[in-house]
Design a protein around this motif. Structure first.
Motif, PDB file in Angstrom:
ATOM      1  N   SER A  40       0.202 -10.395   2.060  1.00 34.71           N
ATOM      2  CA  SER A  40       1.638  -9.478   2.147  1.00 34.71           C
ATOM      3  C   SER A  40       1.327  -8.363   1.108  1.00 34.71           C
ATOM      4  O   SER A  40       1.862  -7.222   1.441  1.00 34.71           O
ATOM      5  CB  SER A  40       2.801 -10.231   2.245  1.00 34.71           C
ATOM      6  OG  SER A  40       3.879  -9.217   2.036  1.00 34.71           O
ATOM      7  N   MET A  41       1.390  -8.820   0.002  1.00 41.76           N
ATOM      8  CA  MET A  41       0.995  -7.720  -1.176  1.00 41.76           C
ATOM      9  C   MET A  41       0.035  -6.608  -0.802  1.00 41.76           C
ATOM     10  O   MET A  41       0.147  -5.769  -0.987  1.00 41.76           O
ATOM     11  CB  MET A  41       0.863  -8.701  -2.350  1.00 41.76           C
ATOM     12  CG  MET A  41       2.226  -9.132  -2.878  1.00 41.76           C
ATOM     13  SD  MET A  41       1.905 -10.259  -4.338  1.00 41.76           S
ATOM     14  CE  MET A  41       0.709  -9.347  -5.464  1.00 41.76           C
ATOM     15  N   GLN A  42      -1.404  -7.278  -0.217  1.00 44.02           N
ATOM     16  CA  GLN A  42      -2.323  -6.252  -0.141  1.00 44.02           C
ATOM     17  C   GLN A  42      -2.075  -5.451   1.160  1.00 44.02           C
ATOM     18  O   GLN A  42      -2.276  -4.076   1.007  1.00 44.02           O
ATOM     19  CB  GLN A  42      -3.682  -7.290   0.307  1.00 44.02           C
ATOM     20  CG  GLN A  42      -4.137  -7.913  -0.744  1.00 44.02           C
ATOM     21  CD  GLN A  42      -5.288  -8.935  -0.487  1.00 44.02           C
ATOM     22  OE1 GLN A  42      -5.291  -9.489   0.570  1.00 44.02           O
ATOM     23  NE2 GLN A  42      -6.130  -9.218  -1.679  1.00 44.02           N
ATOM     24  N   GLN A  43      -1.186  -6.099   1.969  1.00 47.25           N
ATOM     25  CA  GLN A  43      -0.805  -5.192   3.385  1.00 47.25           C
ATOM     26  C   GLN A  43      -0.089  -4.168   2.850  1.00 47.25           C
ATOM     27  O   GLN A  43       0.147  -2.776   3.194  1.00 47.25           O
ATOM     28  CB  GLN A  43      -0.357  -5.900   4.565  1.00 47.25           C
ATOM     29  CG  GLN A  43      -0.238  -5.116   5.786  1.00 47.25           C
ATOM     30  CD  GLN A  43      -1.465  -4.613   6.180  1.00 47.25           C
ATOM     31  OE1 GLN A  43      -2.340  -5.465   6.436  1.00 47.25           O
ATOM     32  NE2 GLN A  43      -1.406  -3.268   6.344  1.00 47.25           N
ATOM     33  N   GLU A  44       1.143  -4.482   1.883  1.00 43.97           N
ATOM     34  CA  GLU A  44       2.159  -3.333   1.444  1.00 43.97           C
ATOM     35  C   GLU A  44       1.275  -2.340   0.497  1.00 43.97           C
ATOM     36  O   GLU A  44       1.575  -1.336   0.687  1.00 43.97           O
ATOM     37  CB  GLU A  44       2.926  -4.159   0.617  1.00 43.97           C
ATOM     38  CG  GLU A  44       3.932  -4.828   1.452  1.00 43.97           C
ATOM     39  CD  GLU A  44       4.923  -5.791   0.508  1.00 43.97           C
ATOM     40  OE1 GLU A  44       5.140  -5.479  -0.686  1.00 43.97           O
ATOM     41  OE2 GLU A  44       5.442  -6.773   0.851  1.00 43.97           O
ATOM     42  N   PHE A  45       0.377  -2.697  -0.266  1.00 41.36           N
ATOM     43  CA  PHE A  45      -0.437  -1.851  -0.727  1.00 41.36           C
ATOM     44  C   PHE A  45      -1.378  -0.986   0.180  1.00 41.36           C
ATOM     45  O   PHE A  45      -1.102   0.322  -0.246  1.00 41.36           O
ATOM     46  CB  PHE A  45      -1.680  -2.420  -1.854  1.00 41.36           C
ATOM     47  CG  PHE A  45      -2.333  -1.576  -2.723  1.00 41.36           C
ATOM     48  CD1 PHE A  45      -1.935  -1.007  -3.648  1.00 41.36           C
ATOM     49  CD2 PHE A  45      -3.603  -1.467  -1.935  1.00 41.36           C
ATOM     50  CE1 PHE A  45      -2.851  -0.110  -4.370  1.00 41.36           C
ATOM     51  CE2 PHE A  45      -4.555  -0.413  -2.722  1.00 41.36           C
ATOM     52  CZ  PHE A  45      -4.404   0.338  -4.014  1.00 41.36           C
ATOM     53  N   LEU A  46      -2.093  -1.444   1.031  1.00 38.04           N
ATOM     54  CA  LEU A  46      -2.511  -0.639   1.858  1.00 38.04           C
ATOM     55  C   LEU A  46      -1.929   0.353   2.707  1.00 38.04           C
ATOM     56  O   LEU A  46      -2.104   1.632   2.823  1.00 38.04           O
ATOM     57  CB  LEU A  46      -3.491  -1.284   2.727  1.00 38.04           C
ATOM     58  CG  LEU A  46      -4.604  -2.239   2.062  1.00 38.04           C
ATOM     59  CD1 LEU A  46      -5.319  -3.248   3.274  1.00 38.04           C
ATOM     60  CD2 LEU A  46      -5.692  -1.106   1.438  1.00 38.04           C
ATOM     61  N   ASP A  47      -0.533  -0.125   3.093  1.00 34.93           N
ATOM     62  CA  ASP A  47       0.467   0.806   3.725  1.00 34.93           C
ATOM     63  C   ASP A  47       0.880   1.886   2.640  1.00 34.93           C
ATOM     64  O   ASP A  47       0.896   3.072   3.299  1.00 34.93           O
ATOM     65  CB  ASP A  47       1.604  -0.048   4.317  1.00 34.93           C
ATOM     66  CG  ASP A  47       1.138  -1.230   5.384  1.00 34.93           C
ATOM     67  OD1 ASP A  47       0.209  -1.065   6.019  1.00 34.93           O
ATOM     68  OD2 ASP A  47       2.075  -2.015   5.744  1.00 34.93           O
TER      69      ASP A  47
END
Length: 56
Positions: A40-47
């Motif tokens: 989730s943290m990685q996805q938020e960063f990428l977004d």
């Protein structure tokens, strides 16, 4: 972590933060609860990064 003039990361001043992050990454590999949060943290960063790239 701060970038120096030659764009390298100054790790020496952030040793404790890097140790904690490393431990979290190791735990995420062993525990599904942490793995889901890490994803989730990685996805938020990428977004967020994508939003910055698309700004005009």
């Amino acid at each position: 972590m701060r970038l120096t003039a030659n764009m390298t990361i100054d790790y020496e001043n952030h040793h404790s933060v890097l140790c904690i992050l490393n431990e979290f990454m190791l735990t995420a590999g062993r525990d599904e609860k942490y793995a889901d949060r890490l994803i989730s943290m990685q996805q938020e960063f990428l977004d967020g990064f994508r939003v910055l790239l698309l700004r005009e």
